[in-house]
Scaffold this motif. Structure first.
Motif, PDB file in Angstrom:
ATOM      1  N   PRO A 183      28.690  94.136   2.209  1.00 49.20           N
ATOM      2  CA  PRO A 183      28.267  93.104   1.253  1.00 49.20           C
ATOM      3  C   PRO A 183      27.320  93.643   0.195  1.00 49.20           C
ATOM      4  CG  PRO A 183      26.995  92.904   3.263  1.00 49.20           C
ATOM      5  CD  PRO A 183      28.007  94.006   3.504  1.00 49.20           C
ATOM      6  N   ASN A 184      27.223  92.911  -0.892  1.00 46.64           N
ATOM      7  CA  ASN A 184      26.250  93.206  -1.942  1.00 46.64           C
ATOM      8  C   ASN A 184      24.994  92.359  -1.806  1.00 46.64           C
ATOM      9  OD1 ASN A 184      27.862  95.154  -3.182  1.00 46.64           O
ATOM     10  ND2 ASN A 184      28.998  93.613  -4.310  1.00 46.64           N
ATOM     11  N   ARG A 185      25.012  91.396  -0.922  1.00 50.28           N
ATOM     12  CA  ARG A 185      23.821  90.674  -0.469  1.00 50.28           C
ATOM     13  C   ARG A 185      23.862  90.643   1.057  1.00 50.28           C
ATOM     14  NH1 ARG A 185      24.721  87.315  -5.194  1.00 50.28           N
ATOM     15  NH2 ARG A 185      22.894  87.510  -6.551  1.00 50.28           N
ATOM     16  N   SER A 186      22.747  90.862   1.694  1.00 50.32           N
ATOM     17  CA  SER A 186      22.719  90.829   3.154  1.00 50.32           C
ATOM     18  C   SER A 186      23.108  89.455   3.662  1.00 50.32           C
ATOM     19  CB  SER A 186      21.326  91.213   3.662  1.00 50.32           C
ATOM     20  OG  SER A 186      21.039  92.563   3.352  1.00 50.32           O
TER      21      SER A 186
ATOM     22  N   ARG B 130      28.054  89.607  21.141  1.00 49.03           N
ATOM     23  CA  ARG B 130      29.300  89.495  20.374  1.00 49.03           C
ATOM     24  C   ARG B 130      29.089  89.983  18.944  1.00 49.03           C
ATOM     25  NH1 ARG B 130      33.383  85.962  21.629  1.00 49.03           N
ATOM     26  NH2 ARG B 130      34.435  87.058  19.912  1.00 49.03           N
ATOM     27  N   LEU B 131      28.003  89.580  18.329  1.00 49.56           N
ATOM     28  CA  LEU B 131      27.731  90.004  16.957  1.00 49.56           C
ATOM     29  C   LEU B 131      27.492  91.514  16.892  1.00 49.56           C
ATOM     30  CD1 LEU B 131      25.424  87.079  15.772  1.00 49.56           C
ATOM     31  CD2 LEU B 131      27.768  87.523  15.017  1.00 49.56           C
ATOM     32  N   ASN B 132      26.739  92.038  17.849  1.00 42.78           N
ATOM     33  CA  ASN B 132      26.493  93.485  17.889  1.00 42.78           C
ATOM     34  C   ASN B 132      27.791  94.267  18.046  1.00 42.78           C
ATOM     35  OD1 ASN B 132      23.610  94.082  17.631  1.00 42.78           O
ATOM     36  ND2 ASN B 132      23.364  92.832  19.457  1.00 42.78           N
ATOM     37  N   ASN B 133      28.718  93.722  18.817  1.00 38.42           N
ATOM     38  CA  ASN B 133      30.010  94.383  18.995  1.00 38.42           C
ATOM     39  C   ASN B 133      30.744  94.550  17.670  1.00 38.42           C
ATOM     40  OD1 ASN B 133      29.584  94.513  21.747  1.00 38.42           O
ATOM     41  ND2 ASN B 133      30.907  92.772  22.246  1.00 38.42           N
ATOM     42  N   TYR B 134      30.438  93.670  16.714  1.00 39.99           N
ATOM     43  CA  TYR B 134      31.117  93.699  15.420  1.00 39.99           C
ATOM     44  C   TYR B 134      30.225  94.265  14.309  1.00 39.99           C
ATOM     45  CZ  TYR B 134      34.350  90.659  17.925  1.00 39.99           C
ATOM     46  OH  TYR B 134      35.226  90.134  18.845  1.00 39.99           O
ATOM     47  N   GLY B 135      29.262  95.072  14.690  1.00 40.30           N
ATOM     48  CA  GLY B 135      28.475  95.784  13.701  1.00 40.30           C
ATOM     49  C   GLY B 135      27.381  94.978  13.033  1.00 40.30           C
TER      50      GLY B 135
ATOM     51  N   VAL C 131      22.211  85.657   2.128  1.00 41.73           N
ATOM     52  CA  VAL C 131      23.125  84.555   2.413  1.00 41.73           C
ATOM     53  C   VAL C 131      23.080  84.298   3.914  1.00 41.73           C
ATOM     54  CG1 VAL C 131      25.516  83.769   2.314  1.00 41.73           C
ATOM     55  CG2 VAL C 131      24.594  85.159   0.454  1.00 41.73           C
ATOM     56  N   ILE C 132      23.031  83.035   4.311  1.00 38.32           N
ATOM     57  CA  ILE C 132      22.945  82.667   5.732  1.00 38.32           C
ATOM     58  C   ILE C 132      24.166  81.860   6.126  1.00 38.32           C
ATOM     59  CG2 ILE C 132      21.629  81.416   7.492  1.00 38.32           C
ATOM     60  CD1 ILE C 132      19.141  81.786   5.745  1.00 38.32           C
ATOM     61  N   ILE C 133      24.740  82.177   7.279  1.00 40.13           N
ATOM     62  CA  ILE C 133      25.753  81.323   7.911  1.00 40.13           C
ATOM     63  C   ILE C 133      25.293  81.054   9.330  1.00 40.13           C
ATOM     64  CG2 ILE C 133      27.172  83.347   8.527  1.00 40.13           C
ATOM     65  CD1 ILE C 133      29.617  81.440   8.373  1.00 40.13           C
ATOM     66  N   GLY C 134      25.386  79.804   9.782  1.00 46.46           N
ATOM     67  CA  GLY C 134      24.895  79.496  11.119  1.00 46.46           C
ATOM     68  C   GLY C 134      25.437  78.208  11.681  1.00 46.46           C
ATOM     69  N   GLY C 135      25.097  77.994  12.938  1.00 42.84           N
ATOM     70  CA  GLY C 135      25.444  76.769  13.653  1.00 42.84           C
ATOM     71  C   GLY C 135      24.652  76.728  14.950  1.00 42.84           C
ATOM     72  N   HIS C 136      24.459  75.538  15.480  1.00 38.46           N
ATOM     73  CA  HIS C 136      23.630  75.454  16.698  1.00 38.46           C
ATOM     74  C   HIS C 136      24.429  75.821  17.933  1.00 38.46           C
ATOM     75  CE1 HIS C 136      24.901  71.508  18.509  1.00 38.46           C
ATOM     76  NE2 HIS C 136      25.158  71.153  17.257  1.00 38.46           N
ATOM     77  N   LEU C 137      23.734  76.447  18.885  1.00 38.99           N
ATOM     78  CA  LEU C 137      24.370  76.963  20.094  1.00 38.99           C
ATOM     79  C   LEU C 137      24.202  76.046  21.294  1.00 38.99           C
ATOM     80  CD1 LEU C 137      21.923  78.243  22.071  1.00 38.99           C
ATOM     81  CD2 LEU C 137      21.884  79.944  20.237  1.00 38.99           C
TER      82      LEU C 137
ATOM     83  N   GLU D 194      23.554  94.155   6.823  1.00 38.03           N
ATOM     84  CA  GLU D 194      22.763  94.613   5.687  1.00 38.03           C
ATOM     85  C   GLU D 194      23.643  94.984   4.499  1.00 38.03           C
ATOM     86  OE1 GLU D 194      19.645  94.682   5.106  1.00 38.03           O
ATOM     87  OE2 GLU D 194      18.543  94.765   7.008  1.00 38.03           O
ATOM     88  N   ALA D 195      23.123  94.697   3.316  1.00 39.68           N
ATOM     89  CA  ALA D 195      23.699  95.210   2.083  1.00 39.68           C
ATOM     90  C   ALA D 195      23.006  96.531   1.769  1.00 39.68           C
ATOM     91  CB  ALA D 195      23.492  94.222   0.944  1.00 39.68           C
ATOM     92  N   PRO D 196      23.712  97.644   1.799  1.00 40.70           N
ATOM     93  CA  PRO D 196      23.051  98.935   1.572  1.00 40.70           C
ATOM     94  C   PRO D 196      22.527  99.098   0.154  1.00 40.70           C
ATOM     95  CG  PRO D 196      25.433  99.206   1.723  1.00 40.70           C
ATOM     96  CD  PRO D 196      25.147  97.799   2.119  1.00 40.70           C
ATOM     97  N   HIS D 197      23.175  98.452  -0.800  1.00 41.42           N
ATOM     98  CA  HIS D 197      22.749  98.532  -2.195  1.00 41.42           C
ATOM     99  C   HIS D 197      22.749  97.107  -2.780  1.00 41.42           C
ATOM    100  CE1 HIS D 197      23.133 102.872  -1.952  1.00 41.42           C
ATOM    101  NE2 HIS D 197      24.335 102.702  -1.429  1.00 41.42           N
ATOM    102  N   PRO D 198      21.803  96.272  -2.375  1.00 40.74           N
ATOM    103  CA  PRO D 198      21.825  94.858  -2.768  1.00 40.74           C
ATOM    104  C   PRO D 198      21.669  94.670  -4.276  1.00 40.74           C
ATOM    105  CG  PRO D 198      19.739  95.413  -1.713  1.00 40.74           C
ATOM    106  CD  PRO D 198      20.633  96.596  -1.534  1.00 40.74           C
ATOM    107  N   VAL D 199      22.357  93.650  -4.807  1.00 46.26           N
ATOM    108  CA  VAL D 199      22.263  93.354  -6.233  1.00 46.26           C
ATOM    109  C   VAL D 199      20.939  92.678  -6.575  1.00 46.26           C
ATOM    110  CG1 VAL D 199      24.744  93.214  -6.586  1.00 46.26           C
ATOM    111  CG2 VAL D 199      23.482  91.147  -5.943  1.00 46.26           C
TER     112      VAL D 199
END
Length: 408
Positions: free
Chosen positions: A164-167, A69-74, A116-122, A106-111
């Motif tokens: 994003p500016n941060r991955s 699912r994540l790969n489908n959205y780049g 930054v992490i977003i998550g939850g248990h599966l 990925e941030a191509p040109h990170p500041v």
């Protein structure tokens, strides 16, 4: 419920990194959040029948579904397996692989070199009143809801060509119900790699909520007081949900989800969970139709706005520069006639403290004086403040924080 204001969107948009790779409108992205899309992801996860991590074969197929699912959205996602042995009070002795999911936008040109992490248990677990494991563990609220939040955000970022500016790292954690296994496995790897994490957003049970009680509990960690205050501000600005920051006594559940593993390794998390706890917790009744998807959508709004703020709009060159708010807290809370106020500043400045009642009217203002940059502690008198619930606002010319407090 209150109308959503656009003030913070204007402020955040005005400070976005000047070399951003794309023009991004936060309100346009928020408008794309779809209740049917959230429900569909929850149903997909429920349809695995069980996501109990110790079942035959474990959660490999679940992890592969989330990664796809994540790969489908780049988002470049893959299953990140790890081996663990131990004993579980219901599952008994185990020696097996567990399956996290790690996706990176990925941030191509990170500041800077922070992420930054977003998550939850599966994973999920289900047992009866005699504490016997059940074969059906749908886990719609606990925690397909948290996984659905990050997949929905990935979908919208892809739709809107968000750069994003941060991955941003999208994480699905296995083995949370057995002892935060997935959270500890990932946090350890990041610690050993000396990674810098601006914020870790954990969503665990964020879809069961009655329509007359739209609150979101934001559990905090003592190394990230400023982050939970910022989270509450953003939740208030961009959702119809009232953020609830628990007292120290009420905050014990902060140890009960994957964010605690990150805290143990020195990272700075915020843990969001529904305020009205699910009546179907760890049962085979935790199914898709028990959830409130409009509330779920507003939790997604909060998370998307947080990611926008921390991964796109900060123009700082280090993690410390993204903490634009004063870090502040009261002891004790609920307040008494006298209270200890602890706060830190990025620069020396005069500090003002105001208290707003539930009608947003200022009822007390204190000019505290000028304080130096760094940590400050002082005792203040509140004997003339009537009992009740207040929003305290600590501010300087360039910094501010809001603090939800109760006066006994």
């Amino acid at each position: 419920m209150k109308k959503i204001t656009f003030l913070l969107a204007i402020i955040l948009s005005s400070i976005c990194f000047s070399n951003a790779q794309s023009t991004v409108n936060l309100e346009d992205m928020l408008a794309e959040i779809n209740t049917d899309s959230l429900r569909e992801t929850v149903l997909d996860l429920q349809n695995f029948g069980s996501r109990f991590a110790l079942r035959e074969g474990g959660n490999l197929e679940v992890a592969e579904y989330i990664a796809q699912r994540l790969n489908n959205y780049g988002v470049a996602a893959a299953v990140d397996s790890f081996y663990q042995t131990g004993n579980h009070w219901l599952g008994g002795h185990f020696e097996q692989y567990f399956y996290n999911v790690k996706g990176i936008l990925e941030a191509p040109h990170p500041v800077d070199d922070s992420i930054v992490i977003i998550g939850g248990h599966l994973d999920a677990i289900s047992y009866n009143v005699a504490y016997q494991l059940l074969n059906y563990a749908p886990g719609a609220d606990d925690n397909a809801s948290g996984v659905a939040v990050m997949i929905e955000i990935a979908r919208i970022f892809h739709l809107r060509n968000f750069v994003p500016n941060r991955s941003i790292h999208f994480m699905g954690y296995d083995g949370e119900e057995l002892g935060l296994f997935g959270g500890y496995a990932d946090a350890l790897k990041r610690n050993e790699a000396n990674e810098k994490v601006a914020v870790m957003l954990n969503n665990d049970m964020v879809s069961f909520q009655p329509d007359d009680d739209w609150k979101l509990t934001l559990h905090w960690y003592d190394n990230a007081i400023d982050l939970v205050q910022r989270a509450a501000e953003i939740c208030s600005q961009y959702t119809d949900i009232e953020p609830f920051i628990p007292t120290e006594e009420e905050n014990s559940s902060a140890r009960s989800s994957d964010s605690y593993a990150y805290y143990q390794y020195g990272f700075r998390p915020v843990f969001a969970i529904e305020h009205t706890f699910s009546t179907s917790y760890h049962t085979d009744h935790d199914v898709v139709d028990s959830n409130n998807y409009l509330y779920h959508a507003h939790v997604t709004r909060y998370n998307l706005a947080m990611l926008y703020h921390f991964a796109f709009c900060s123009s700082g060159s280090s993690i410390s520069e993204i903490n634009a708010s004063v870090a502040a807290r009261f002891f004790p809370n609920p307040l008494r006639e006298k209270a200890i106020l602890q706060f830190s500043l990025n620069e020396s400045a005069p500090v003002t403290l105001t208290f707003n009642n539930k009608n947003k009217k200022i009822v007390k203002t204190l000019s505290l004086g000028t304080f130096s940059a760094g940590s400050n502690i002082l005792e203040i008198s509140l004997e003339n403040l009537a009992p009740g619930l207040y929003i305290g606002r600590l501010s300087t010319a360039n910094e501010c924080a809001t603090i939800k407090v109760m006066k006994n």
